[in-house]
Design a protein around this motif. Structure first.
Motif, PDB file in Angstrom:
ATOM      1  N   SER A 104       0.839  -1.309   0.052  1.00  0.00           N
ATOM      2  CA  SER A 104       0.021   0.068  -0.001  1.00  0.00           C
ATOM      3  C   SER A 104       0.716   1.216   0.158  1.00  0.00           C
ATOM      4  CB  SER A 104      -1.111   0.036   1.208  1.00  0.00           C
ATOM      5  OG  SER A 104      -1.700   1.182   1.416  1.00  0.00           O
ATOM      6  N   PRO A 105       0.894   2.153  -1.062  1.00  0.00           N
ATOM      7  CA  PRO A 105       1.765   3.318  -1.151  1.00  0.00           C
ATOM      8  C   PRO A 105       1.318   4.456   0.094  1.00  0.00           C
ATOM      9  CG  PRO A 105       0.147   3.355  -2.876  1.00  0.00           C
ATOM     10  CD  PRO A 105      -0.220   2.025  -2.208  1.00  0.00           C
ATOM     11  N   THR A 106       2.422   5.031   0.444  1.00  0.00           N
ATOM     12  CA  THR A 106       2.161   6.048   1.340  1.00  0.00           C
ATOM     13  C   THR A 106       1.633   7.070   0.646  1.00  0.00           C
ATOM     14  OG1 THR A 106       4.440   6.914   1.319  1.00  0.00           O
ATOM     15  CG2 THR A 106       4.235   5.159   2.815  1.00  0.00           C
ATOM     16  N   PRO A 107       1.273   8.214   1.446  1.00  0.00           N
ATOM     17  CA  PRO A 107       0.921   9.661   0.935  1.00  0.00           C
ATOM     18  C   PRO A 107       1.950  10.149   0.097  1.00  0.00           C
ATOM     19  CG  PRO A 107       0.127   9.376   3.097  1.00  0.00           C
ATOM     20  CD  PRO A 107       0.904   8.214   2.795  1.00  0.00           C
ATOM     21  N   ARG A 108       3.406  10.062   0.328  1.00  0.00           N
ATOM     22  CA  ARG A 108       4.411  10.758  -0.251  1.00  0.00           C
ATOM     23  C   ARG A 108       4.315  10.034  -1.703  1.00  0.00           C
ATOM     24  NH1 ARG A 108       9.847  12.168   0.436  1.00  0.00           N
ATOM     25  NH2 ARG A 108      10.405  13.324  -1.498  1.00  0.00           N
ATOM     26  N   VAL A 109       4.249   8.799  -1.914  1.00  0.00           N
ATOM     27  CA  VAL A 109       4.456   7.995  -3.046  1.00  0.00           C
ATOM     28  C   VAL A 109       3.143   8.445  -4.087  1.00  0.00           C
ATOM     29  CG1 VAL A 109       4.542   5.957  -4.304  1.00  0.00           C
ATOM     30  CG2 VAL A 109       5.576   6.211  -2.187  1.00  0.00           C
ATOM     31  N   ARG A 110       2.187   8.664  -3.447  1.00  0.00           N
ATOM     32  CA  ARG A 110       0.844   9.014  -4.148  1.00  0.00           C
ATOM     33  C   ARG A 110       1.207  10.503  -4.762  1.00  0.00           C
ATOM     34  NH1 ARG A 110      -3.595   5.547  -3.481  1.00  0.00           N
ATOM     35  NH2 ARG A 110      -3.453   4.147  -1.616  1.00  0.00           N
ATOM     36  N   SER A 111       1.729  11.278  -3.850  1.00  0.00           N
ATOM     37  CA  SER A 111       1.938  12.526  -4.442  1.00  0.00           C
ATOM     38  C   SER A 111       2.931  12.627  -5.683  1.00  0.00           C
ATOM     39  CB  SER A 111       2.319  13.625  -3.289  1.00  0.00           C
ATOM     40  OG  SER A 111       3.442  13.275  -2.838  1.00  0.00           O
ATOM     41  N   LEU A 112       3.937  11.920  -5.518  1.00  0.00           N
ATOM     42  CA  LEU A 112       4.921  11.571  -6.632  1.00  0.00           C
ATOM     43  C   LEU A 112       4.254  10.961  -8.057  1.00  0.00           C
ATOM     44  CD1 LEU A 112       7.820  10.631  -4.469  1.00  0.00           C
ATOM     45  CD2 LEU A 112       7.765  12.837  -5.544  1.00  0.00           C
ATOM     46  N   GLU A 113       3.318  10.045  -7.703  1.00  0.00           N
ATOM     47  CA  GLU A 113       2.994   9.374  -8.996  1.00  0.00           C
ATOM     48  C   GLU A 113       2.695  10.064 -10.263  1.00  0.00           C
ATOM     49  OE1 GLU A 113      -0.081   5.722 -10.322  1.00  0.00           O
ATOM     50  OE2 GLU A 113      -0.681   6.775  -8.495  1.00  0.00           O
ATOM     51  N   PRO A 114       1.850  11.377 -10.240  1.00  0.00           N
ATOM     52  CA  PRO A 114       1.807  11.974 -11.509  1.00  0.00           C
ATOM     53  C   PRO A 114       3.174  12.685 -11.996  1.00  0.00           C
ATOM     54  CG  PRO A 114       0.233  12.861  -9.745  1.00  0.00           C
ATOM     55  CD  PRO A 114       0.952  11.940  -9.082  1.00  0.00           C
ATOM     56  N   LYS A 115       3.989  13.129 -11.234  1.00  0.00           N
ATOM     57  CA  LYS A 115       5.126  13.625 -11.531  1.00  0.00           C
ATOM     58  C   LYS A 115       6.309  12.370 -12.252  1.00  0.00           C
ATOM     59  CE  LYS A 115       5.394  17.431  -8.541  1.00  0.00           C
ATOM     60  NZ  LYS A 115       6.181  18.058  -7.446  1.00  0.00           N
ATOM     61  N   LEU A 116       6.036  11.146 -11.830  1.00  0.00           N
ATOM     62  CA  LEU A 116       6.840  10.062 -12.168  1.00  0.00           C
ATOM     63  C   LEU A 116       6.383   9.840 -13.268  1.00  0.00           C
ATOM     64  CD1 LEU A 116       6.878   7.690  -8.686  1.00  0.00           C
ATOM     65  CD2 LEU A 116       8.815   8.787 -10.314  1.00  0.00           C
ATOM     66  N   ARG A 117       4.970   9.513 -13.689  1.00  0.00           N
ATOM     67  CA  ARG A 117       4.285   9.351 -15.007  1.00  0.00           C
ATOM     68  C   ARG A 117       4.911  10.444 -16.158  1.00  0.00           C
ATOM     69  NH1 ARG A 117       1.452   5.000 -14.670  1.00  0.00           N
ATOM     70  NH2 ARG A 117       0.375   4.292 -12.859  1.00  0.00           N
TER      71      ARG A 117
END
Length: 312
Positions: free
Chosen positions: A60-73
């Motif tokens: 389960s991703p942490t809030p930090r990872v969720r916030s990074l997902e759009p930038k990663l993509r």
């Protein structure tokens, strides 16, 4: 001095986000589980965050990872564009795309092009997901690469899973227009009766769970004439509805394209919807930042080639 990050690990992070499993991510990246676990440990150290919490069902991703997902993509998209700038070869591509669709599209539109996609680009992966209320926001953020959505062309009432107007940063192409019909079992009593609006309103009806939470256009159209469907049963999805229709006297109002498809495999008959509703459109939609991406353009053209039906 700013910290130097290992950019090679970002693809690992995005794959873990998509798969929610170290073993599945390892398979997708052609790495060992041990290698992915070591890279995850490096990521945690570089980003100073646990990144994922282990559960019995996966990560389960942490809030930090969720916030990074759009930038990663977006970063991965830019990298892919640079690599493919000299030309895109479908037969050699290893790109992964994520598409969300209206539920009926899984039976009606997806089969039209998916086989051709696998033949022409065997290494290209298209993950498909059911369209949910937050899917269009996900398309804007880069969580999805494209979508097939229904646009209601009737001004009376939009459905919870339809859109009236797409955001300006979302591009679209109308694939086809569809209308609604009724499905009943082959020996249903109404087949020997006069089929009109009065007969329709007297029947027991079937609704799908995806319509819950907002008024469907049909409800507003009937309300204009002072009518309301009293006797209705709720089920989980369209295919479950087709099976229930086959084994009961329930009437299921659904799209013509879906009805024609399931009537081939179920003991069902199509009847016209005895009240007018304007046909709606199926739109292929994608975010603006992918407009000129070679691989994405090729995929869109493939879908349009096999799904587009000119308006009559």
């Amino acid at each position: 001095m700013s910290q130097q990050y290992d950019l090679n690990l970002l693809r690992v992070l995005l794959t873990l986000l998509e798969e929610r499993s170290v073993s599945k991510a390892a398979d997708k990246l052609f790495l060992t589980q041990s290698a992915v676990s070591k890279q995850l440990a490096k990521l945690r150290q570089q980003l100073n965050d646990p990144l994922f919490i282990r559960h019995a069902s996966g990560l389960s991703p942490t809030p930090r990872v969720r916030s990074l997902e759009p930038k990663l993509r977006q970063w991965l998209q830019s990298a892919n564009e640079m690599i493919e700038a000299e030309g895109f070869e479908p037969a050699l591509s290893q790109r992964n795309f994520r598409c969300c669709l209206n539920e009926t599209c899984f039976a009606t539109l997806l089969p039209r092009f998916f086989g051709k996609l696998m033949q022409q680009a065997p290494g290209l992966k298209l993950d498909t997901h059911r369209l949910e209320p937050g899917s269009m926001e996900g398309l804007q953020k880069g969580e999805f690469d494209l979508a097939i959505v229904a646009r209601d062309n009737d001004e009376r009432a939009p459905s919870h899973y339809q859109v009236k107007q797409l955001p300006p940063q979302i591009h679209s192409f109308e694939l086809l227009r569809d209308d609604h019909v009724c499905l009943v079992r082959k020996d249903h009593p109404v087949l020997s009766q006069q089929w009109d609006l009065d007969c329709y309103m007297q029947q027991a009806h079937l609704n799908c769970e995806c319509e819950v939470g907002d008024r469907w256009l049909l409800h507003s159209v009937l309300a204009e004439q002072g009518l309301h469907i009293e006797n209705s049963t709720l089920t989980a999805d369209f295919f479950a509805a087709a099976l229930l229709c086959q084994s009961s006297d329930l009437v299921f109002t659904c799209t013509r394209s879906f009805a024609q498809q399931v009537a081939k495999t179920h003991q069902l008959e199509l009847l016209p919807l005895p009240i007018y509703m304007a046909p709606f459109s199926y739109l292929l939609a994608w975010p603006q930042h992918l407009e000129n991406d070679p691989a994405h353009s090729w995929l869109r053209e493939l879908i349009i080639e096999h799904c587009h039906e000119a308006k009559p």
